[in-house]
Design an enzyme around this catalytic site. Sequence first.
Site, PDB file in Angstrom:
ATOM      1  N   ASP A 299     -23.059  30.078  -0.974  1.00  0.00           N
ATOM      2  CA  ASP A 299     -23.265  31.208  -1.858  1.00  0.00           C
ATOM      3  C   ASP A 299     -22.387  32.350  -1.328  1.00  0.00           C
ATOM      4  O   ASP A 299     -21.816  32.271  -0.236  1.00  0.00           O
ATOM      5  CB  ASP A 299     -24.743  31.614  -1.963  1.00  0.00           C
TER       6      ASP A 299
HETATM    7  C1  BGC Z   1     -25.379  34.376  -6.438  1.00  0.00           C
HETATM    8  C2  BGC Z   1     -24.929  33.041  -6.971  1.00  0.00           C
HETATM    9  C3  BGC Z   1     -23.654  33.216  -7.761  1.00  0.00           C
HETATM   10  C4  BGC Z   1     -22.605  33.865  -6.870  1.00  0.00           C
HETATM   11  C5  BGC Z   1     -21.266  34.046  -7.529  1.00  0.00           C
HETATM   12  C6  BGC Z   1     -24.269  35.110  -5.707  1.00  0.00           C
HETATM   13  O1  BGC Z   1     -24.629  36.380  -5.363  1.00  0.00           O
HETATM   14  O2  BGC Z   1     -26.489  34.187  -5.594  1.00  0.00           O
HETATM   15  O3  BGC Z   1     -25.927  32.455  -7.745  1.00  0.00           O
HETATM   16  O4  BGC Z   1     -23.214  31.985  -8.249  1.00  0.00           O
HETATM   17  O5  BGC Z   1     -23.090  35.131  -6.465  1.00  0.00           O
HETATM   18  O6  BGC Z   1     -21.290  35.014  -8.489  1.00  0.00           O
END
Ligand code: BGC
Length: 758
Positions: A299
């Site tokens: 993530d």
């Molecule tokens: C979120 C993810 C997301 C990623 C990219 C993160 O902050 O937890 O679910 O896919 O950002 O935008």
Amino acid sequence: MKFINKTILLLFGCSIFLSCEQKKKDFDWESYSQDPVIEGKVDSVLSLMTLEEKIGQMTQFSGHGTLTGPQINDDFKEYLEKGQVGSMFNVFGAEGLRKLQEQAMKHSRLQIPILFAADVIHGYKTTFPMPLAESCSWDLELMERSARIAAIEATSAGISWTFAPMIDIARDPRWGRVMEGAGEDVFLGNEIAKARVNGFQGIKSYKDFGDIHTMLACAKHFVGYGAAEAGRDYNTVDVSDRVLRETYLPPFKTAVDHGVATFMTSFNTVSGVPATGNKYLFKDILRDEWGFKGTVVTDYTAINEMIPHGYAEDLKQAAEKALNAGIDMDMNGAAYIQNLKKLVDEGAVTEGQIDVAVARILELKFLLGLFEDPYRYMDTKREAENTMTEAFLAEALKGAERSIVLLKNEKEVLPLAENTKKRIALIGPMIKERKSLNGEWAIKGDRSKSVTVYEGVTNLYSNAKFSYAKGANLMGESNAKEIQKAVRVAQNSDVVFLALGEDFNWSGEAASRTDIRIPKAQRELMHAVKKTGKPIVLILLNGRPLDLSWEDQNVDAIVEAWYLGIKTGDAIANVLAGKYNPSAKLTMTFPRNVGQIPIYYDALNTGRPFDQNNPQDYKSFYLDVENSPLYPFGYGLSYTSFEYSDLKLSSEVLKGGSAIKASITVKNTGKYDGEEVVQLYTQDIFASIAQPVKQLKGFQKIKLKKGESKKVTFDITPDMLSILDINNNIVTEEGKFKVWIAPNSSIVQNEAIFSFKN
Ligand code: BGC
């Protein structure tokens, strides 16, 4: 690729509802990573790559679109010029992506194309209901179709990888991200994970990844993210291995079984180890137990976060721990690109480990056909043809109508026929609100295009007389004058449509709340309107289960509309008028107040269960509120009524390797044709591990004309009754079971008992 483990399919997670044999056939993982042609191509590219080029492939850079965290890695251009950009996200549009790809092709010594990704969560340009809302339709085909449409639109615009579906089981409505998932239940979570993975990818074999509209799906967030303590986003998670395996892992196992191409790590720790550095999760479970062969991305900056977690001394050590845990790609953290070479030079990690990760990434690029044609997803003509077509918009309307849950309807205030001549007061900040209607995570949905409640209702009701007052803002303090104006409007009406809710930023990521009532200024407006004595239809637009205890007592009808996307106003109007008879049911419990959280239907009984009909002291209860939720899992009304009768079992004994049938007659006893979600629950009354008071094991959504009856039959097999024993084996234990077929999880009529004998 020789270094990728052969599939080891262990039994775990196979089948609460299907046998392993059946599941394995759903996606052909067996030959993935063993295709000699692909393997040869990957190996030959890999053998030509420098270490720096390899590490570049393991790095995902953010463009300048939506940011969901600090912009740590802002220097993608520098790496682009060195041909070291493996993947990018937060960049959009066929034309723009083509330009970036041209740069990559120009600068990459080995002509390795970039893999473009995005958060395509509930629609791309055509926005569908937020995932939790859509899950309330209990319509798996509908969910699969909306994901398919999102994939068609996004792949036509250059994106071939989505960070979806989010399949975290969520039982705490304070947590803003409940809006992105499928609610609280494991069985339904599995079914929806499968529908959404199939929708995005739409394939049965890895060989089909190259279909032009196949978008790589990403099962996220692995794992336990939904269990954040006190519902505060990114907070500590403390789950036992049992709870992990019984509740949080199954949807991820289902996603693997259905061919999900990628996984994303979660921000939280599991047993004190950040998921992104957690070998137990990514090596032992995901790769070794489940045989997953795709790619794992972190993530957003999750490797960096191992430092504040207190698990790594510095970024270098964090990178080492992530690589050792088997994490292939670093999202926007620069941990790998700045440290992996040093770590190899120092002998802390091997180039062989890096090769494993890079091979997985290259393999996806080969399978997508990017090496053959790096621009194959970047065709502006196709983009124009496949964006917001009439068919997609029609599907968005259908999805929106089917996601609306009717929570209360007294004195038949609804439906209000579309030819009514009544005076309708349109009151509340959600009446003309447009920006919030798509909800969170609709990153490319044009917020100026969504149909407001005002537009939907005034378009449909051509003979009604409307008056309007906003009455309050979504947030902030109330204004006495605005409220007075709204009261006057209400006084001069026959019925009030009161549209309230949460600003869309109040749910989604980093949007936790401790008070899950309608915001204060809006409540004050509602209380004032209530005093007029006019019938009130409360229309809610929000991203989480709310505490609606006051509303339940004081308004005449409650229409839970969530955030429905581009067709919001039309769908709501159709439901209010009965043009669509509501059929959705809750997939997450609505508590009576925030103190009951976490509250979910498949809880354990305790040794001192409380009986509301025979209250006794020293039982498991609250002094100030009853144990039951306000609206239980599986609950939702229709304009018609359904009667359940005559539950029958084909036998009172279920034998190993066989099945019994449970059937019930459902009759539409009301005035309208309608749809009903008929739900099958069971309970293992006594087992070697205490089991929940009931668990969903099946459902059927049926259509019944007014006056019509139907016999609904479910097969019950030993597989469906299996539990995880003390040694984590899946077993079905002999003994007695209860079964219910019911309109929601709280109904205990129509109960039968049978025994299982091996
Ligand atoms: C979120 C993810 C997301 C990623 C990219 C993160 O902050 O937890 O679910 O896919 O950002 O935008």
